[in-house]
Enzyme design. Structure first.
Site, short mmCIF file in Angstrom:
data_model
loop_
_atom_site.label_atom_id
_atom_site.label_comp_id
_atom_site.label_asym_id
_atom_site.label_seq_id
_atom_site.Cartn_x
_atom_site.Cartn_y
_atom_site.Cartn_z
N ASP A 86 0.88 -1.17 0.00
CA ASP A 86 0.00 0.00 0.00
C ASP A 86 0.91 1.22 0.00
OD1 ASP A 86 -2.22 1.53 0.00
OD2 ASP A 86 -2.97 0.94 1.96
N ASP A 121 -3.17 7.23 -3.20
CA ASP A 121 -4.54 7.70 -3.45
C ASP A 121 -4.94 8.75 -2.43
OD1 ASP A 121 -4.49 5.77 -1.46
OD2 ASP A 121 -6.61 5.31 -1.71
N CYS A 238 -8.78 -24.93 16.01
CA CYS A 238 -7.44 -24.57 15.54
C CYS A 238 -6.43 -24.90 16.65
CB CYS A 238 -7.38 -23.09 15.13
SG CYS A 238 -7.18 -21.94 16.50
N CYS A 241 -6.92 -22.94 19.89
CA CYS A 241 -8.13 -23.27 20.66
C CYS A 241 -8.05 -24.67 21.26
CB CYS A 241 -9.37 -23.10 19.79
SG CYS A 241 -9.57 -21.39 19.26
ZN LIG Z 1 -9.30 -21.24 17.05
#
Ligand SMILES: [Zn+2]
Length: 472
Positions: A86, A121, A238, A241
């Site tokens: 960017d 921009d 995941c 988790c």
């Molecule tokens: Zn997770």
């Protein structure tokens, strides 16, 4: 850059973009990388399958200066995949201006070997007067032209906004203007809105949300965001988790916790993009966007705008291997239904002299021409045009009742029997036209409140109505 499209549904495209540092598939979520203080290791991103990241060339210029040109951006952020840069437009939006001009930024992005550069921009943001917004856009266009002259390569168009009604309209306008180019949406990274922006035709979108949210202990899930302390369970499998309980994660020190929640958020975003890609292959993107719309009223509001976007038809296949699922009056506006009604509007009863029309409600038996009901109706009314009807598709002449999606849709029985005419303006219009074009003088219907209501509302000279009793 080359862009090759493999599958499409609505305005969504599964495509492949080739760059100097390899290829990546679209639609793609592009994580924002901080060139100086990145929290999540870019090697972890590579492991997670992110083949492209975006970083800020303006910040890189301010911090590294000419050293960046010697090392190149890939070395600076320690990442071997595709790097988009960017240009400082975000800083313009925040601080009003930056200390560099478009040519300098373009030359710098070229010198640090950016794979996809963005022209400097002047974002409009919100609440600007029309005149001022127009002036800013003009300035961005001029900057883009100068950047192209400097780099002399094709680049993405840039649009900037959060996902709301304005954003949806902006994407639609961009799609109409440049239907074949890849489109990048800046600052979009939430599982709730990804299906919608992809359906509208955004091929690439970037966000720092995964880490910005993590800094505030905000945990992304498929249908929203939760504060970590409000969770009792993790709705995710995941590695993060699976490794912690909510309490254990909350007990980590701030820095470690932020990194772990950011990792989880990245998994969620990556998973959402994979789900969306599979729904494109399956031809079920419309159904999936509708599911998301039921998770948040703001997505539902944005969906209302889709009704009139004709460009959603171009990417929708003419035939699909799977039946359409239709539940909500909004489904009458899906491209397959629009297409079918348009086909029926050109249908002329084979023997034009037929003056009698039999309208029979949709059955579970598809196609209708293979049903015993049709055999009985034909015996009873040999000189009549026989049609079925569905609130979503309109009139279905028996002669074309096997054409997609007439024989390839599933509608809850309750929706078929309880629909109200006022919710299906497309049906009223299509019946109206069907009667005019074919000059029917007599319409035979079964006792069905939906079709009675519809006939009440049609604007042509009312034909003679005869009500048959079901089972007759
Ligand atoms: Zn997770």
């Amino acid at each position: 850059l080359s862009f090759e499209v493999r599958h499409s549904d609505l305005a969504a495209r599964i495509g492949k973009i080739e760059t100097m540092h390899g290829a990546f598939e679209t639609p793609v979520f592009i994580p924002v990388i901080h060139p100086v203080k990145q929290i999540v290791d870019t090697k972890f991103l590579e492991k997670l399958g992110f083949k492209i990241v975006i970083t800020n060339a303006y910040t890189t210029l301010k911090y590294y200066g000419t050293e960046a040109c010697e090392r190149g951006i890939h070395d600076i952020i320690n990442y071997n995949g595709v790097v988009m840069t960017d240009s400082g437009g975000y800083q313009v939006l925040r601080y009003g201006s930056v200390e560099v001009n478009p040519q300098t930024m373009a030359a710098f992005q070229k010198d640090i070997s950016s794979d996809i550069a963005v022209p400097l921009d002047k974002p409009t943001g919100y609440g600007l007067s029309y005149e001022l917004a127009k002036e800013y856009v003009q300035q961005t266009l001029n900057n883009a032209r100068e950047t192209l002259d400097t780099i002399n390569e094709a680049r993405e168009e840039k649009i900037e906004s959060q996902v709301d009604d304005n954003c949806v309209d902006t994407i639609a306008a961009t799609k109409r203007a440049i239907p074949t180019k890849p489109i990048h949406l800046f600052g979009a990274g939430h599982p709730l809105t990804i299906p919608l922006i992809v359906a509208l035709g955004c091929d690439m979108f970037d966000s720092a949300s995964y880490v910005l949210y993590a800094k505030e202990d905000r945990y992304l899930h498929a249908n929203g965001t939760s504060k970590l302390q409000d969770l009792s369970y993790f709705p995710c499998q995941c590695p993060t988790c699976l490794s912690y309980t909510v309490k254990e994660l909350l007990d980590l020190d701030k820095e470690k916790r932020t990194a772990e929640v950011a990792n989880h958020n990245l998994y969620m975003l990556q998973a959402e993009v994979s789900i969306v890609k599979q729904t494109i292959v399956d031809g079920r993107l419309w159904e999936y966007v509708m599911q998301k719309a039921h998770a948040h009223p703001k997505v539902m509001e944005a969906l209302e705008l889709l009704k009139n976007f004709e460009f959603l038809e171009y990417g929708t296949p003419l035939f699909k291997g799977k039946a359409l699922f239709m539940f909500d009056p909004l489904d009458q506006y899906r491209p397959e239904a629009k297409r079918f009604r348009r086909m029926v509007s050109n249908f002329r009863s084979p023997k034009y002299k037929r003056k009698r029309l039999v309208l029979y409600p949709e059955l579970d038996i598809h196609p209708f021409y293979s049903s015993t009901t049709l055999v009985n109706l034909t015996k009873k009314f040999p000189d009549a045009q026989i049609c079925t009807y569905s609130p979503f598709l309109g009139i279905i002449p028996v002669e074309i009742s096997d054409i997609f999606p007439a024989a390839h849709n599933l509608i809850p029985r309750k929706t078929l029997t309880n629909s109200q005419a006022k919710d299906y303006p497309t049906f009223i219009e299509s019946l109206n036209r069907f009667l005019i074009e074919n000059g029917f003088e007599e319409v035979m219907i079964v006792e069905d409140h939906f079709i009675l209501e519809v006939i009440e509302k049609i604007s042509t000279q009312k034909p003679n109505l005869k009500v048959l009793r079901l089972q007759e």
